[in-house]
Design a protein around this motif. Structure first.
Motif, PDB file in Angstrom:
ATOM      1  N   LYS A  71      21.879 -31.024   6.433  1.00  9.50           N
ATOM      2  CA  LYS A  71      22.618 -29.841   5.985  1.00  9.50           C
ATOM      3  C   LYS A  71      22.413 -29.607   4.491  1.00  9.50           C
ATOM      4  N   ALA A  72      22.492 -30.668   3.702  1.00 10.70           N
ATOM      5  CA  ALA A  72      22.324 -30.551   2.256  1.00 10.70           C
ATOM      6  C   ALA A  72      20.930 -30.026   1.915  1.00 10.70           C
ATOM      7  N   LYS A  73      19.929 -30.477   2.661  1.00 11.19           N
ATOM      8  CA  LYS A  73      18.558 -30.029   2.398  1.00 11.19           C
ATOM      9  C   LYS A  73      18.396 -28.534   2.668  1.00 11.19           C
ATOM     10  N   GLN A  74      19.205 -27.963   3.550  1.00 12.43           N
ATOM     11  CA  GLN A  74      19.165 -26.520   3.796  1.00 12.43           C
ATOM     12  C   GLN A  74      19.499 -25.753   2.523  1.00 12.43           C
ATOM     13  N   TYR A  75      20.311 -26.342   1.674  1.00  7.25           N
ATOM     14  CA  TYR A  75      20.718 -25.723   0.407  1.00  7.25           C
ATOM     15  C   TYR A  75      19.941 -26.312  -0.772  1.00  7.25           C
ATOM     16  N   GLU A  76      18.873 -27.057  -0.457  1.00  5.69           N
ATOM     17  CA  GLU A  76      18.042 -27.717  -1.472  1.00  5.69           C
ATOM     18  C   GLU A  76      18.866 -28.661  -2.342  1.00  5.69           C
ATOM     19  N   LYS A  77      19.786 -29.368  -1.710  1.00  8.49           N
ATOM     20  CA  LYS A  77      20.626 -30.348  -2.394  1.00  8.49           C
ATOM     21  C   LYS A  77      20.326 -31.729  -1.825  1.00  8.49           C
ATOM     22  N   LYS A  78      20.818 -32.750  -2.507  1.00 13.16           N
ATOM     23  CA  LYS A  78      20.550 -34.108  -2.035  1.00 13.16           C
ATOM     24  C   LYS A  78      21.848 -34.857  -1.757  1.00 13.16           C
ATOM     25  N   VAL A  79      21.696 -35.947  -1.026  1.00 15.13           N
ATOM     26  CA  VAL A  79      22.805 -36.852  -0.749  1.00 15.13           C
ATOM     27  C   VAL A  79      22.454 -38.188  -1.389  1.00 15.13           C
ATOM     28  N   VAL A  80      23.327 -38.656  -2.248  1.00 13.15           N
ATOM     29  CA  VAL A  80      23.133 -39.931  -2.934  1.00 13.15           C
ATOM     30  C   VAL A  80      24.212 -40.890  -2.432  1.00 13.15           C
ATOM     31  N   ILE A  81      23.801 -42.074  -2.046  1.00 16.36           N
ATOM     32  CA  ILE A  81      24.753 -43.082  -1.571  1.00 16.36           C
ATOM     33  C   ILE A  81      24.810 -44.190  -2.615  1.00 16.36           C
ATOM     34  N   VAL A  82      26.013 -44.468  -3.095  1.00 19.87           N
ATOM     35  CA  VAL A  82      26.180 -45.455  -4.162  1.00 19.87           C
ATOM     36  C   VAL A  82      27.135 -46.577  -3.755  1.00 19.87           C
ATOM     37  N   ASN A  83      26.992 -47.701  -4.434  1.00 22.15           N
ATOM     38  CA  ASN A  83      27.892 -48.857  -4.302  1.00 22.15           C
ATOM     39  C   ASN A  83      27.943 -49.424  -2.882  1.00 22.15           C
ATOM     40  N   LEU A  84      26.780 -49.545  -2.244  1.00 17.16           N
ATOM     41  CA  LEU A  84      26.746 -50.155  -0.911  1.00 17.16           C
ATOM     42  C   LEU A  84      26.967 -51.660  -1.017  1.00 17.16           C
ATOM     43  N   LYS A  85      27.830 -52.181  -0.150  1.00 17.40           N
ATOM     44  CA  LYS A  85      27.995 -53.632  -0.064  1.00 17.40           C
ATOM     45  C   LYS A  85      26.733 -54.200   0.594  1.00 17.40           C
ATOM     46  N   ASP A  86      26.459 -55.477   0.357  1.00 14.90           N
ATOM     47  CA  ASP A  86      25.223 -56.080   0.839  1.00 14.90           C
ATOM     48  C   ASP A  86      25.019 -55.944   2.348  1.00 14.90           C
TER      49      ASP A  86
END
Length: 104
Positions: A71-86
């Motif tokens: 969905k984000a790519k439809q608007y030329e946006k990105k999804v960033v995922i931060v602070n993932l546990k191991d």
């Protein structure tokens, strides 16, 4: 395994950050899907998913993340995922999603 999932939304100048707390599984995934899709469609900004308090995610949750990215790519946006546990980062690596998402 169903636990609670809490979501805190914060609108920033160039993105929207959602902080997840708890577990994403078949029982909590519909609420997450509605929230993420709604954020992407209404804000049309980059989406930051903060997972520092996320304890568990199953394949349903991973699928929702992928759907939000599409969905984000439809608007030329990105999804960033931060602070993932191991343990969750390992899941992203095993499934190859670490190559699909920007992980910080």
């Amino acid at each position: 395994m169903s636990g609670d999932l809490k979501m805190i939304e914060e609108v920033l100048s160039d993105s929207v950050k959602i902080t997840l707390n708890g577990e994403i599984d078949i029982y909590t995934s519909n609420e997450l899907k509605e929230k993420l899709y709604n954020i992407v469609e209404t804000n049309k900004k980059d989406l930051i998913i903060d997972c520092k308090e996320l304890d568990y995610i199953d394949s349903t949750g991973l699928g929702i993340f992928v759907g939000a990215l599409k969905k984000a790519k439809q608007y030329e946006k990105k999804v960033v995922i931060v602070n993932l546990k191991d343990n969750i980062k390992k899941l992203f690596t095993i499934t190859g999603l670490d190559k699909v998402f920007q992980i910080g």
